[in-house]
Design a protein around this motif. Structure first.
Motif, PDB file in Angstrom:
ATOM      1  N   ASN A 182      11.141  28.964 -15.162  1.00 31.79           N
ATOM      2  CA  ASN A 182      10.128  28.080 -14.551  1.00 31.79           C
ATOM      3  C   ASN A 182      10.942  26.752 -14.107  1.00 31.79           C
ATOM      4  OD1 ASN A 182      10.399  26.584 -16.816  1.00 31.79           O
ATOM      5  ND2 ASN A 182       8.212  26.186 -17.282  1.00 31.79           N
ATOM      6  N   CYS A 183      10.552  25.590 -13.763  1.00 32.82           N
ATOM      7  CA  CYS A 183      11.018  24.429 -13.246  1.00 32.82           C
ATOM      8  C   CYS A 183      11.095  23.681 -14.489  1.00 32.82           C
ATOM      9  CB  CYS A 183       9.997  23.992 -12.061  1.00 32.82           C
ATOM     10  SG  CYS A 183       8.343  23.199 -12.735  1.00 32.82           S
ATOM     11  N   THR A 255      17.227  30.355  -4.094  1.00 32.61           N
ATOM     12  CA  THR A 255      16.934  28.923  -4.113  1.00 32.61           C
ATOM     13  C   THR A 255      17.414  28.335  -3.000  1.00 32.61           C
ATOM     14  OG1 THR A 255      17.215  28.762  -6.599  1.00 32.61           O
ATOM     15  CG2 THR A 255      17.609  26.618  -5.341  1.00 32.61           C
ATOM     16  N   ILE A 285       6.857  30.119   1.391  1.00 25.27           N
ATOM     17  CA  ILE A 285       7.348  30.342   0.099  1.00 25.27           C
ATOM     18  C   ILE A 285       6.798  31.245  -0.510  1.00 25.27           C
ATOM     19  CG2 ILE A 285       5.573  28.863  -1.125  1.00 25.27           C
ATOM     20  CD1 ILE A 285       9.326  28.272  -1.498  1.00 25.27           C
ATOM     21  N   TYR A 288       9.449  33.974  -1.630  1.00 20.59           N
ATOM     22  CA  TYR A 288      10.432  33.493  -2.767  1.00 20.59           C
ATOM     23  C   TYR A 288       9.722  33.099  -4.191  1.00 20.59           C
ATOM     24  CZ  TYR A 288      13.139  33.124   1.507  1.00 20.59           C
ATOM     25  OH  TYR A 288      13.546  33.098   2.625  1.00 20.59           O
ATOM     26  N   SER A 289       8.324  32.995  -4.086  1.00 19.96           N
ATOM     27  CA  SER A 289       7.727  32.475  -5.390  1.00 19.96           C
ATOM     28  C   SER A 289       6.733  33.585  -5.826  1.00 19.96           C
ATOM     29  CB  SER A 289       7.271  31.209  -5.282  1.00 19.96           C
ATOM     30  OG  SER A 289       6.423  30.764  -6.266  1.00 19.96           O
ATOM     31  N   TYR A 290       6.296  33.753  -7.136  1.00 22.41           N
ATOM     32  CA  TYR A 290       5.499  34.763  -7.303  1.00 22.41           C
ATOM     33  C   TYR A 290       4.094  33.949  -7.671  1.00 22.41           C
ATOM     34  CZ  TYR A 290       5.745  32.398 -12.040  1.00 22.41           C
ATOM     35  OH  TYR A 290       5.324  31.514 -12.881  1.00 22.41           O
ATOM     36  N   THR A 291       3.932  32.710  -7.586  1.00 21.35           N
ATOM     37  CA  THR A 291       2.879  31.723  -8.134  1.00 21.35           C
ATOM     38  C   THR A 291       1.662  32.047  -7.485  1.00 21.35           C
ATOM     39  OG1 THR A 291       4.675  29.793  -8.646  1.00 21.35           O
ATOM     40  CG2 THR A 291       2.294  29.470  -8.415  1.00 21.35           C
ATOM     41  N   ASN A 315      14.465  35.285  -5.635  1.00 21.58           N
ATOM     42  CA  ASN A 315      13.422  34.319  -5.965  1.00 21.58           C
ATOM     43  C   ASN A 315      13.928  33.018  -6.160  1.00 21.58           C
ATOM     44  OD1 ASN A 315      11.886  36.555  -6.575  1.00 21.58           O
ATOM     45  ND2 ASN A 315      12.418  36.915  -8.675  1.00 21.58           N
ATOM     46  N   SER A 316      12.790  31.962  -6.044  1.00 19.48           N
ATOM     47  CA  SER A 316      12.808  30.698  -6.319  1.00 19.48           C
ATOM     48  C   SER A 316      11.782  29.978  -6.883  1.00 19.48           C
ATOM     49  CB  SER A 316      13.224  29.926  -5.015  1.00 19.48           C
ATOM     50  OG  SER A 316      13.348  28.541  -5.048  1.00 19.48           O
ATOM     51  N   ILE A 317      12.000  28.970  -7.690  1.00 19.49           N
ATOM     52  CA  ILE A 317      10.812  28.209  -8.033  1.00 19.49           C
ATOM     53  C   ILE A 317      10.271  27.562  -6.624  1.00 19.49           C
ATOM     54  CG2 ILE A 317      11.767  27.715 -10.353  1.00 19.49           C
ATOM     55  CD1 ILE A 317      12.054  24.932  -9.595  1.00 19.49           C
ATOM     56  N   GLU A 318       9.123  27.313  -6.779  1.00 22.85           N
ATOM     57  CA  GLU A 318       8.378  26.888  -5.588  1.00 22.85           C
ATOM     58  C   GLU A 318       8.435  25.387  -5.403  1.00 22.85           C
ATOM     59  OE1 GLU A 318       4.576  28.830  -5.168  1.00 22.85           O
ATOM     60  OE2 GLU A 318       3.633  26.903  -5.490  1.00 22.85           O
TER      61      GLU A 318
END
Length: 417
Positions: A182-183, A255, A285, A288-291, A315-318
């Motif tokens: 996570n961030c 990222t 986004i 790249y992000s599962y959120t 993947n990337s945190i969004e």
């Protein structure tokens, strides 16, 4: 802030107030050159805290839910959307009206470790310094309205630090392995950017080394990239586009791809209606992000795997790409960028922190409005400018030592055949 009760084997740990008294006698916390290093540090700390408090009010709401309930959150003096819920659903916390989250408290902890060590940091300083700050140092926790250990408030991915470094005594460089990606490490990494002001690659390297004790994969990468962006923001004459180009230059894998994609979309949508920008950003986004919009952890999600637990190079945190995106659509304007960022929904406080931390030093202390500063100080029982000044003094000391070391290296190289 409360004095630190725990001592190291060698010397007492010093909190930021003690550090300020020792390092900056007589230093005024009222005035400074807005674009001096000190002024930019103040703006960085203020920017992060302002974005944190503004976003905390609406964290985990969707963009549409925010519109329906608030219209648009534009100032600190508003109630939390969970305020009327029972204490169990609120986890016993309060927010709104200037209250910050653990993101800002962790930033203050990192500044305190710098003030104790007075040097560059690495993974061992998480295992020793951050653990002592978080687990063993009582402080006022605004969301809990009482003094306790910060460990009690932290999100689970940050509680991981205690499990890894105190309970299992792992190799500090391996502390982030297995954590929820996570961030969390990125949220308090900005002071590393300030210490390495003007040297983004050094900021990236130090952040990666330090935060490897906390995060892995693209969660770790986000911390390094944000630190680099903050370091770039301290350079006089820098623009938002310069900061973004630095971020892209140091970033890797998902990222990097996510930042490039959002930046391209942002530049194409400057001047577009805000709602259209949010929709476009979330569309971009999503690759790249599962959120997505549903970021609450509920019983229905127990045992359900997601990309968060399957780190991938794509993947990337969004939060980080979105932070850059809203800064671009607002052409680097400080308050407008933060306000648009947090009102886009989801992990709102994190987006606000990131924008504030790199746009603050870009603009300097002129962005600090007294009404916001006073509310933050009052609601959270701290003094942001004193904390910033204490840390800034130590950061300057470290930078001076860096310059001496660089001179020695250059002299040595001149003697090589």
């Amino acid at each position: 802030m409360s004095p630190i009760a725990v001592t190291s084997p060698n010397e007492p740990l010093r909190n930021l107030k003690q550090c300020a008294a020792a390092a900056t006698p007589g230093l005024s916390t009222e005035t400074c050159d807005a674009l001096s290093f000190q002024g930019r540090v103040r703006a960085m700390i203020f920017g992060g805290a302002f974005g944190d408090a503004l976003g905390a009010v609406i964290e985990k709401m969707t963009h549409q839910e925010i519109k329906d309930m608030y219209g648009k959150v534009t100032h600190l003096d508003v109630p939390w959307w969970r305020e009327t819920q029972d204490a169990v659903r609120r986890k016993g916390r309060v927010r709104g009206r200037g209250i910050i989250t653990d993101d800002t408290l962790m930033t203050i902890c990192l500044m305190s470790v710098y003030c104790t060590e007075e040097r560059h940091l690495d993974a061992w300083d998480v295992a020793r310094g951050i653990i002592r700050e978080v687990v063993w140092t009582p402080r006022y926790i605004p969301e809990m309205q009482r003094e306790t250990m910060l460990q009690e408030r932290l999100w689970y991915a940050e509680k991981w630090l205690f499990m890894r470094h105190q309970m299992t005594n792992c190799d500090p460089r391996q502390g982030g392995i297995g954590n929820q990606v996570n961030c969390g490490a990125a949220m308090y990494i900005a002071p590393i950017g300030a210490v390495n002001a003007g040297n983004p690659r050094a900021a990236y390297s130090e952040a990666i080394h330090f935060a490897s004790a906390h995060q892995e994969s693209y969660g770790l990468e986000a911390a390094g990239v944000l630190a680099a962006a903050v370091a770039a923001a301290f350079v006089p004459g820098t623009t938002v586009d310069d900061i973004v180009e630095v971020a892209i230059a140091v970033a890797h894998d998902g990222t990097k791809a996510a930042i490039v994609a959002i930046v391209e979309a942002a530049r194409a949508m400057i001047g577009a209606p805000y709602d259209d920008v949010v929709v476009k950003f979330h569309e971009v986004i999503a690759k790249y992000s599962y959120t997505g919009d549903d970021i609450d952890y509920t019983i229905d999600k127990a045992g359900v795997p997601s990309q968060a637990y399957r780190p991938s190079r794509f993947n990337s945190i969004e939060e980080l790409p979105l932070a850059f995106g809203f800064a671009i659509t607002n052409k680097g304007e400080f308050y407008g960028s933060i306000i648009d960022g947090v009102n886009s929904g989801r992990d709102t406080d994190s987006i606000g922190v990131m924008i504030g931390c790199f746009l603050g030093p870009l603009h300097g202390a002129s962005v600090i409005e007294k009404q916001h500063l006073d509310m933050l100080n009052s609601a959270n029982h701290f003094d942001l400018l004193s904390n910033a000044d204490a840390f800034g003094k130590v950061a300057r000391k470290i930078q001076a030592e860096d310059e001496e070391e660089i001179h020695k290296v250059l002299q040595a190289r001149k003697q090589l055949a």
